[in-house]
Design an enzyme around this catalytic site. Sequence first.
Site, PDB file in Angstrom:
ATOM      1  N   GLN A  96       0.737  -1.270  -0.038  1.00 48.16           N
ATOM      2  CA  GLN A  96      -0.011  -0.143   0.197  1.00 48.16           C
ATOM      3  C   GLN A  96       0.855   1.323   0.095  1.00 48.16           C
ATOM      4  O   GLN A  96       1.990   1.311   0.136  1.00 48.16           O
ATOM      5  CB  GLN A  96      -0.959   0.146   1.308  1.00 48.16           C
ATOM      6  CG  GLN A  96      -0.263  -0.030   2.496  1.00 48.16           C
ATOM      7  CD  GLN A  96      -1.097  -0.240   3.658  1.00 48.16           C
ATOM      8  OE1 GLN A  96      -1.390   0.567   4.265  1.00 48.16           O
ATOM      9  NE2 GLN A  96      -1.729  -1.476   3.851  1.00 48.16           N
ATOM     10  N   HIS A  98       0.105   5.768   0.811  1.00 43.98           N
ATOM     11  CA  HIS A  98      -0.719   6.656   1.389  1.00 43.98           C
ATOM     12  C   HIS A  98      -0.484   7.937   0.740  1.00 43.98           C
ATOM     13  O   HIS A  98       0.589   8.377   0.483  1.00 43.98           O
ATOM     14  CB  HIS A  98      -0.464   7.109   2.914  1.00 43.98           C
ATOM     15  CG  HIS A  98      -0.429   5.686   4.003  1.00 43.98           C
ATOM     16  ND1 HIS A  98      -1.558   5.015   3.762  1.00 43.98           N
ATOM     17  CD2 HIS A  98       0.392   5.067   4.709  1.00 43.98           C
ATOM     18  CE1 HIS A  98      -1.139   3.718   4.652  1.00 43.98           C
ATOM     19  NE2 HIS A  98       0.032   3.751   5.112  1.00 43.98           N
ATOM     20  N   GLU A 133       3.191   7.340   8.789  1.00 51.86           N
ATOM     21  CA  GLU A 133       3.426   6.410   9.870  1.00 51.86           C
ATOM     22  C   GLU A 133       4.721   5.889  10.306  1.00 51.86           C
ATOM     23  O   GLU A 133       5.650   6.262   9.575  1.00 51.86           O
ATOM     24  CB  GLU A 133       2.284   5.389   9.680  1.00 51.86           C
ATOM     25  CG  GLU A 133       2.928   4.299   8.674  1.00 51.86           C
ATOM     26  CD  GLU A 133       1.848   3.373   8.106  1.00 51.86           C
ATOM     27  OE1 GLU A 133       2.193   2.113   7.663  1.00 51.86           O
ATOM     28  OE2 GLU A 133       0.673   3.855   8.116  1.00 51.86           O
ATOM     29  N   ARG A 281      -4.029   0.491  -2.172  1.00 57.29           N
ATOM     30  CA  ARG A 281      -3.627  -0.817  -2.097  1.00 57.29           C
ATOM     31  C   ARG A 281      -2.998  -0.942  -3.554  1.00 57.29           C
ATOM     32  O   ARG A 281      -3.330  -0.618  -4.259  1.00 57.29           O
ATOM     33  CB  ARG A 281      -4.590  -1.738  -1.835  1.00 57.29           C
ATOM     34  CG  ARG A 281      -4.909  -1.457  -0.365  1.00 57.29           C
ATOM     35  CD  ARG A 281      -6.001  -2.548   0.161  1.00 57.29           C
ATOM     36  NE  ARG A 281      -6.425  -2.143   1.386  1.00 57.29           N
ATOM     37  CZ  ARG A 281      -7.279  -1.338   2.001  1.00 57.29           C
ATOM     38  NH1 ARG A 281      -7.907  -0.517   0.977  1.00 57.29           N
ATOM     39  NH2 ARG A 281      -7.540  -1.181   3.217  1.00 57.29           N
TER      40      ARG A 281
END
Length: 407
Positions: A96, A98, A133, A281
Amino acid sequence: MDRLTNTIRPYAWGSTTAIPELLGTSPTGEPQAELWMGAHPGAPSRVDRGSGPVPLDQVIAADPRAELGSAAVERFGPRLPFLLKVLAAGSPLSLQVHPDLAQAAAGFADEEARGIPVDAPHRNYRDANHKPEMIVALTPFEGLCGFRHPQETADLLSGLGVDSLKPFVDILHAHPEAAALREVLTAVLGAERHAIAGTVGEAAEAAGRLAGEGGPYADAYAAYASIAHTYPGDPGVIAAMLLNHIRLQPGEALFLGAGIPHAYLSGLGVEIMANSDNVLRCGLTPKHVDVPELLRIVRFESADPGVLRPEASPDGEELYTTPIEEFRLSRYALAAGGAPRALDDRTAQILLCTEGTATVRAAHADGTAGEQQRELALAPGQSAYVPAREQVQLLGEGTVFRATVVA
Protein backbone atom coordinates in the site's frame (compact mmCIF):
# COMPACT_ATOMS: atom_id res chain seq x y z
CA MET A 1 -4.68 10.90 33.93
CA ASP A 2 -6.72 7.90 32.91
CA ARG A 3 -6.09 4.22 32.38
CA LEU A 4 -7.09 3.29 28.83
CA THR A 5 -9.31 0.38 27.94
CA ASN A 6 -8.42 -0.49 24.36
CA THR A 7 -9.85 -2.46 21.46
CA ILE A 8 -8.06 -5.31 19.69
CA ARG A 9 -8.76 -5.45 15.95
CA PRO A 10 -9.03 -9.05 14.62
CA TYR A 11 -7.78 -8.57 11.04
CA ALA A 12 -7.05 -11.79 9.19
CA TRP A 13 -3.31 -11.10 8.88
CA GLY A 14 -2.87 -10.75 12.65
CA SER A 15 -0.82 -13.07 14.82
CA THR A 16 -2.79 -15.40 17.08
CA THR A 17 -0.17 -15.26 19.86
CA ALA A 18 1.92 -12.05 19.86
CA ILE A 19 -0.55 -9.63 21.49
CA PRO A 20 -1.77 -12.23 24.04
CA GLU A 21 1.88 -12.87 24.99
CA LEU A 22 2.43 -9.13 25.49
CA LEU A 23 -0.72 -8.78 27.59
CA GLY A 24 -0.20 -12.01 29.52
CA THR A 25 -3.54 -13.40 28.37
CA SER A 26 -4.54 -16.70 26.80
CA PRO A 27 -4.76 -16.84 23.00
CA THR A 28 -8.27 -17.19 21.66
CA GLY A 29 -7.16 -19.02 18.52
CA GLU A 30 -8.31 -16.05 16.43
CA PRO A 31 -5.98 -13.45 14.87
CA GLN A 32 -5.29 -10.39 17.01
CA ALA A 33 -3.75 -7.84 14.67
CA GLU A 34 -3.80 -4.40 16.30
CA LEU A 35 -4.32 -2.93 19.75
CA TRP A 36 -5.58 0.65 19.26
CA MET A 37 -4.82 3.47 21.68
CA GLY A 38 -6.31 6.87 21.01
CA ALA A 39 -9.46 8.61 19.88
CA HIS A 40 -9.99 7.25 16.38
CA PRO A 41 -13.78 7.00 15.87
CA GLY A 42 -13.42 3.48 14.48
CA ALA A 43 -12.35 2.07 17.86
CA PRO A 44 -11.71 4.80 20.44
CA SER A 45 -10.10 3.93 23.74
CA ARG A 46 -12.33 4.28 26.78
CA VAL A 47 -11.68 6.09 30.05
CA ASP A 48 -13.59 6.13 33.32
CA ARG A 49 -13.89 9.47 35.07
CA GLY A 50 -16.37 8.38 37.68
CA SER A 51 -19.53 7.80 35.65
CA GLY A 52 -18.52 4.65 33.80
CA PRO A 53 -16.53 4.01 30.61
CA VAL A 54 -16.65 6.84 28.05
CA PRO A 55 -15.02 6.83 24.58
CA LEU A 56 -11.96 9.06 24.52
CA ASP A 57 -13.09 10.87 21.38
CA GLN A 58 -16.23 12.00 23.25
CA VAL A 59 -14.16 13.20 26.21
CA ILE A 60 -11.94 15.25 23.91
CA ALA A 61 -14.88 16.62 21.89
CA ALA A 62 -16.51 17.91 25.10
CA ASP A 63 -13.55 20.20 25.89
CA PRO A 64 -10.76 19.89 23.29
CA ARG A 65 -8.65 22.79 24.58
CA ALA A 66 -8.58 21.41 28.10
CA GLU A 67 -7.75 17.90 26.90
CA LEU A 68 -5.32 18.64 24.07
CA GLY A 69 -4.01 22.12 24.82
CA SER A 70 -4.83 25.28 22.89
CA ALA A 71 -1.73 25.12 20.68
CA ALA A 72 -2.54 21.59 19.48
CA VAL A 73 -6.18 22.51 18.75
CA GLU A 74 -5.14 25.55 16.74
CA ARG A 75 -2.70 23.50 14.65
CA PHE A 76 -4.57 20.23 14.20
CA GLY A 77 -8.19 20.88 15.10
CA PRO A 78 -10.26 19.64 18.05
CA ARG A 79 -9.20 16.00 17.93
CA LEU A 80 -6.22 13.89 18.94
CA PRO A 81 -4.10 14.05 15.76
CA PHE A 82 -2.42 10.64 16.13
CA LEU A 83 -3.30 7.00 16.68
CA LEU A 84 -0.98 4.68 18.61
CA LYS A 85 -1.07 0.91 18.05
CA VAL A 86 0.57 -2.34 18.93
CA LEU A 87 0.73 -4.16 15.59
CA ALA A 88 1.19 -7.94 15.37
CA ALA A 89 1.71 -9.25 11.85
CA GLY A 90 1.34 -13.00 11.53
CA SER A 91 1.21 -12.88 7.73
CA PRO A 92 1.83 -10.15 5.13
CA LEU A 93 -0.34 -7.04 5.11
CA SER A 94 -1.48 -5.51 1.82
CA LEU A 95 1.06 -3.64 -0.30
CA GLN A 96 0.00 0.00 0.00
CA VAL A 97 0.76 3.72 -0.16
CA HIS A 98 -0.67 6.79 1.55
CA PRO A 99 -1.39 10.22 0.01
CA ASP A 100 0.13 13.48 1.16
CA LEU A 101 -2.05 16.13 2.78
CA ALA A 102 -2.93 17.98 -0.43
CA GLN A 103 -3.72 14.75 -2.30
CA ALA A 104 -5.90 13.51 0.55
CA ALA A 105 -7.86 16.76 0.75
CA ALA A 106 -8.42 16.87 -3.02
CA GLY A 107 -9.30 13.17 -3.25
CA PHE A 108 -11.74 13.34 -0.36
CA ALA A 109 -13.46 16.42 -1.77
CA ASP A 110 -13.76 14.79 -5.19
CA GLU A 111 -15.31 11.58 -3.87
CA GLU A 112 -17.65 13.56 -1.62
CA ALA A 113 -18.76 15.63 -4.62
CA ARG A 114 -19.41 12.45 -6.61
CA GLY A 115 -21.57 11.09 -3.80
CA ILE A 116 -19.51 7.98 -3.09
CA PRO A 117 -20.45 6.69 0.38
CA VAL A 118 -17.57 6.90 2.84
CA ASP A 119 -17.91 3.19 3.61
CA ALA A 120 -18.12 2.09 -0.04
CA PRO A 121 -15.61 -0.71 -0.84
CA HIS A 122 -14.28 1.22 -3.86
CA ARG A 123 -13.79 4.48 -1.94
CA ASN A 124 -10.13 5.61 -1.79
CA TYR A 125 -10.32 8.58 0.59
CA ARG A 126 -12.16 8.10 3.88
CA ASP A 127 -11.09 11.51 5.20
CA ALA A 128 -9.15 14.61 4.17
CA ASN A 129 -5.99 13.83 6.15
CA HIS A 130 -2.64 12.31 5.29
CA LYS A 131 -1.35 9.16 6.98
CA PRO A 132 2.39 9.22 7.61
CA GLU A 133 3.35 6.43 10.00
CA MET A 134 6.23 4.87 11.89
CA ILE A 135 6.76 1.35 13.20
CA VAL A 136 9.16 0.52 16.04
CA ALA A 137 10.07 -3.16 16.36
CA LEU A 138 9.44 -4.93 19.66
CA THR A 139 10.55 -8.26 18.18
CA PRO A 140 12.52 -8.97 15.00
CA PHE A 141 10.31 -7.35 12.37
CA GLU A 142 10.21 -7.89 8.61
CA GLY A 143 8.79 -5.66 5.90
CA LEU A 144 9.06 -4.04 2.49
CA CYS A 145 9.67 -0.32 2.07
CA GLY A 146 10.30 1.88 -0.95
CA PHE A 147 11.68 1.02 -4.37
CA ARG A 148 15.01 -0.73 -4.68
CA HIS A 149 17.37 0.80 -7.25
CA PRO A 150 16.19 -0.40 -10.70
CA GLN A 151 19.53 -1.97 -11.60
CA GLU A 152 19.54 -4.04 -8.42
CA THR A 153 15.94 -5.10 -9.00
CA ALA A 154 16.85 -6.09 -12.56
CA ASP A 155 19.59 -8.33 -11.15
CA LEU A 156 17.19 -9.84 -8.61
CA LEU A 157 14.56 -10.59 -11.27
CA SER A 158 17.15 -11.94 -13.69
CA GLY A 159 18.35 -14.33 -11.01
CA LEU A 160 14.94 -15.98 -10.92
CA GLY A 161 15.38 -17.25 -14.47
CA VAL A 162 11.74 -16.70 -15.41
CA ASP A 163 11.37 -15.89 -19.12
CA SER A 164 8.19 -13.84 -18.70
CA LEU A 165 10.04 -11.45 -16.36
CA LYS A 166 12.65 -10.56 -18.99
CA PRO A 167 10.65 -7.62 -20.45
CA PHE A 168 10.60 -6.05 -16.97
CA VAL A 169 14.33 -6.62 -16.63
CA ASP A 170 14.95 -4.90 -19.97
CA ILE A 171 12.85 -1.90 -18.96
CA LEU A 172 14.68 -1.56 -15.64
CA HIS A 173 18.03 -1.62 -17.42
CA ALA A 174 17.15 0.68 -20.31
CA HIS A 175 14.93 3.46 -18.94
CA PRO A 176 15.55 6.32 -16.50
CA GLU A 177 14.67 5.42 -12.92
CA ALA A 178 11.27 7.04 -12.53
CA ALA A 179 10.08 5.98 -15.97
CA ALA A 180 11.33 2.42 -15.49
CA LEU A 181 9.65 1.97 -12.11
CA ARG A 182 6.40 3.48 -13.34
CA GLU A 183 6.31 1.35 -16.49
CA VAL A 184 6.98 -1.92 -14.70
CA LEU A 185 4.51 -1.28 -11.88
CA THR A 186 1.87 -0.19 -14.39
CA ALA A 187 2.37 -3.34 -16.43
CA VAL A 188 2.25 -5.61 -13.39
CA LEU A 189 -0.86 -4.11 -11.81
CA GLY A 190 -2.60 -3.62 -15.14
CA ALA A 191 -2.24 -7.25 -16.16
CA GLU A 192 -5.20 -9.59 -16.00
CA ARG A 193 -4.82 -11.79 -12.96
CA HIS A 194 -5.13 -15.03 -14.92
CA ALA A 195 -2.54 -13.82 -17.42
CA ILE A 196 0.12 -13.06 -14.82
CA ALA A 197 -0.67 -15.90 -12.42
CA GLY A 198 1.74 -18.23 -14.22
CA THR A 199 4.56 -15.70 -13.93
CA VAL A 200 3.82 -15.26 -10.23
CA GLY A 201 3.89 -19.01 -9.68
CA GLU A 202 7.18 -19.51 -11.54
CA ALA A 203 8.79 -16.56 -9.77
CA ALA A 204 7.65 -17.82 -6.38
CA GLU A 205 8.97 -21.32 -7.01
CA ALA A 206 12.34 -19.94 -8.12
CA ALA A 207 12.50 -17.55 -5.17
CA GLY A 208 11.86 -20.37 -2.73
CA ARG A 209 14.65 -22.43 -4.27
CA LEU A 210 17.16 -19.55 -4.39
CA ALA A 211 16.44 -18.51 -0.80
CA GLY A 212 18.32 -21.57 0.41
CA GLU A 213 21.35 -21.00 -1.80
CA GLY A 214 22.67 -17.85 -0.12
CA GLY A 215 23.75 -14.73 -1.96
CA PRO A 216 22.83 -11.04 -1.59
CA TYR A 217 19.13 -11.56 -2.28
CA ALA A 218 18.54 -14.74 -0.27
CA ASP A 219 16.52 -13.04 2.46
CA ALA A 220 14.47 -11.11 -0.08
CA TYR A 221 13.80 -14.25 -2.12
CA ALA A 222 12.59 -16.02 1.03
CA ALA A 223 10.25 -13.14 1.80
CA TYR A 224 8.79 -13.09 -1.71
CA ALA A 225 8.26 -16.87 -1.67
CA SER A 226 6.41 -16.54 1.63
CA ILE A 227 4.26 -13.71 0.28
CA ALA A 228 3.36 -15.79 -2.78
CA HIS A 229 2.37 -18.70 -0.55
CA THR A 230 -0.10 -16.40 1.23
CA TYR A 231 -1.32 -14.69 -1.96
CA PRO A 232 -0.92 -17.25 -4.78
CA GLY A 233 -1.23 -15.72 -8.23
CA ASP A 234 -1.54 -12.14 -6.91
CA PRO A 235 0.16 -9.55 -9.20
CA GLY A 236 1.21 -7.81 -6.00
CA VAL A 237 3.85 -10.53 -5.54
CA ILE A 238 5.74 -9.18 -8.55
CA ALA A 239 5.14 -5.59 -7.42
CA ALA A 240 6.64 -6.54 -4.04
CA MET A 241 9.82 -7.66 -5.81
CA LEU A 242 10.45 -4.03 -6.78
CA LEU A 243 10.75 -3.01 -3.12
CA ASN A 244 13.50 -3.04 -0.53
CA HIS A 245 13.28 -5.97 1.86
CA ILE A 246 14.11 -4.95 5.44
CA ARG A 247 14.61 -6.57 8.82
CA LEU A 248 14.34 -4.48 11.98
CA GLN A 249 15.80 -5.52 15.30
CA PRO A 250 13.99 -4.62 18.54
CA GLY A 251 14.19 -0.87 19.10
CA GLU A 252 14.80 -0.04 15.44
CA ALA A 253 12.15 1.89 13.53
CA LEU A 254 10.95 2.69 10.04
CA PHE A 255 9.25 5.92 8.98
CA LEU A 256 6.86 5.77 6.02
CA GLY A 257 6.03 9.05 4.32
CA ALA A 258 3.55 9.84 1.57
CA GLY A 259 3.78 7.94 -1.70
CA ILE A 260 6.17 5.26 -0.42
CA PRO A 261 4.96 1.73 -1.23
CA HIS A 262 5.33 -0.61 1.72
CA ALA A 263 4.05 -3.72 3.45
CA TYR A 264 4.61 -5.27 6.85
CA LEU A 265 5.34 -9.00 6.70
CA SER A 266 5.87 -10.32 10.22
CA GLY A 267 6.66 -9.27 13.76
CA LEU A 268 5.40 -7.23 16.72
CA GLY A 269 5.84 -3.48 16.88
CA VAL A 270 4.59 -0.16 18.21
CA GLU A 271 3.05 1.87 15.38
CA ILE A 272 2.08 5.52 15.39
CA MET A 273 0.37 7.42 12.59
CA ALA A 274 -1.59 10.53 11.77
CA ASN A 275 -5.28 9.98 12.48
CA SER A 276 -6.45 8.88 9.01
CA ASP A 277 -7.84 5.87 7.12
CA ASN A 278 -6.51 6.79 3.68
CA VAL A 279 -4.91 3.77 2.03
CA LEU A 280 -4.36 3.01 -1.67
CA ARG A 281 -3.53 -0.64 -2.19
CA CYS A 282 -1.08 -2.10 -4.72
CA GLY A 283 -1.91 -5.76 -4.21
CA LEU A 284 -1.69 -8.66 -1.74
CA THR A 285 -5.31 -8.09 -0.87
CA PRO A 286 -8.82 -9.03 -1.98
CA LYS A 287 -9.83 -5.40 -1.47
CA HIS A 288 -10.24 -2.70 -4.11
CA VAL A 289 -7.14 -1.66 -6.06
CA ASP A 290 -7.56 1.60 -7.99
CA VAL A 291 -4.57 1.39 -10.31
CA PRO A 292 -4.87 4.84 -11.99
CA GLU A 293 -5.21 6.65 -8.65
CA LEU A 294 -2.46 4.56 -7.13
CA LEU A 295 -0.06 5.45 -9.93
CA ARG A 296 -0.84 9.12 -9.37
CA ILE A 297 0.09 8.89 -5.69
CA VAL A 298 3.19 6.65 -5.78
CA ARG A 299 6.59 8.32 -5.67
CA PHE A 300 8.63 6.59 -8.37
CA GLU A 301 12.10 6.95 -6.90
CA SER A 302 14.47 4.50 -5.28
CA ALA A 303 15.58 5.15 -1.73
CA ASP A 304 17.33 3.58 1.21
CA PRO A 305 14.63 2.55 3.71
CA GLY A 306 16.44 4.57 6.37
CA VAL A 307 16.29 2.51 9.56
CA LEU A 308 15.82 4.83 12.56
CA ARG A 309 17.33 4.44 16.00
CA PRO A 310 16.34 6.55 18.99
CA GLU A 311 18.41 9.53 20.06
CA ALA A 312 18.96 9.75 23.81
CA SER A 313 18.62 13.02 25.72
CA PRO A 314 20.08 13.88 29.16
CA ASP A 315 16.72 13.36 30.87
CA GLY A 316 16.55 9.75 29.69
CA GLU A 317 14.04 10.23 26.88
CA GLU A 318 14.96 8.38 23.67
CA LEU A 319 13.36 10.13 20.69
CA TYR A 320 12.54 8.70 17.27
CA THR A 321 12.92 11.77 15.05
CA THR A 322 10.53 12.22 12.10
CA PRO A 323 9.52 15.21 9.93
CA ILE A 324 5.90 14.96 11.13
CA GLU A 325 4.24 17.33 13.60
CA GLU A 326 1.06 15.31 14.26
CA PHE A 327 2.98 12.75 16.28
CA ARG A 328 6.11 12.46 18.35
CA LEU A 329 7.20 9.06 19.65
CA SER A 330 9.83 8.37 22.27
CA ARG A 331 10.63 5.70 24.82
CA TYR A 332 11.99 5.46 28.34
CA ALA A 333 14.10 2.60 29.68
CA LEU A 334 13.27 2.74 33.38
CA ALA A 335 15.65 1.28 35.95
CA ALA A 336 14.73 0.09 39.43
CA GLY A 337 15.56 2.76 41.98
CA GLY A 338 16.05 5.38 39.30
CA ALA A 339 14.90 8.95 39.71
CA PRO A 340 11.34 9.65 38.50
CA ARG A 341 11.19 11.12 35.00
CA ALA A 342 9.12 14.31 34.78
CA LEU A 343 7.20 14.51 31.51
CA ASP A 344 6.47 17.65 29.50
CA ASP A 345 2.83 18.64 30.00
CA ARG A 346 2.19 21.03 27.10
CA THR A 347 0.13 18.56 25.08
CA ALA A 348 -1.90 15.40 25.63
CA GLN A 349 0.06 12.15 25.69
CA ILE A 350 -0.42 8.40 25.72
CA LEU A 351 1.99 6.21 27.69
CA LEU A 352 2.35 2.54 26.75
CA CYS A 353 4.28 -0.02 28.78
CA THR A 354 5.83 -2.76 26.64
CA GLU A 355 8.14 -4.46 29.14
CA GLY A 356 8.45 -4.73 32.92
CA THR A 357 6.31 -2.45 35.07
CA ALA A 358 5.83 1.30 35.17
CA THR A 359 4.04 3.78 37.39
CA VAL A 360 2.57 7.06 36.21
CA ARG A 361 2.41 9.43 39.19
CA ALA A 362 0.74 12.80 39.44
CA ALA A 363 3.10 15.61 40.46
CA HIS A 364 2.92 19.13 41.87
CA ALA A 365 3.79 22.11 39.69
CA ASP A 366 7.37 22.05 41.02
CA GLY A 367 7.74 18.45 39.86
CA THR A 368 7.80 16.86 43.30
CA ALA A 369 5.63 13.87 44.02
CA GLY A 370 2.20 14.95 45.18
CA GLU A 371 1.02 13.55 48.49
CA GLN A 372 -2.28 11.72 48.13
CA GLN A 373 -1.90 12.09 44.38
CA ARG A 374 -3.09 9.40 42.07
CA GLU A 375 -0.85 6.70 40.62
CA LEU A 376 -1.44 4.29 37.76
CA ALA A 377 0.52 1.05 37.53
CA LEU A 378 1.09 -0.21 33.99
CA ALA A 379 1.96 -3.78 33.03
CA PRO A 380 3.05 -4.78 29.50
CA GLY A 381 0.41 -3.82 26.95
CA GLN A 382 -1.34 -1.39 29.33
CA SER A 383 -1.54 2.33 28.61
CA ALA A 384 -2.55 5.66 30.11
CA TYR A 385 -3.88 8.92 28.71
CA VAL A 386 -2.60 12.17 30.23
CA PRO A 387 -4.40 15.41 29.27
CA ALA A 388 -2.51 18.60 28.51
CA ARG A 389 -1.19 20.56 31.50
CA GLU A 390 -1.39 17.57 33.84
CA GLN A 391 2.07 17.07 35.28
CA VAL A 392 3.14 13.48 35.80
CA GLN A 393 6.24 11.51 36.61
CA LEU A 394 7.28 8.14 35.22
CA LEU A 395 9.09 5.54 37.29
CA GLY A 396 9.50 1.79 37.56
CA GLU A 397 11.56 -0.92 35.90
CA GLY A 398 10.79 -1.54 32.24
CA THR A 399 10.15 0.14 28.90
CA VAL A 400 7.53 2.82 28.23
CA PHE A 401 6.68 4.47 24.91
CA ARG A 402 5.40 8.05 25.01
CA ALA A 403 3.20 9.36 22.17
CA THR A 404 2.35 13.03 21.85
CA VAL A 405 2.53 15.82 19.27
CA VAL A 406 5.42 18.12 18.43
CA ALA A 407 5.09 20.92 20.97
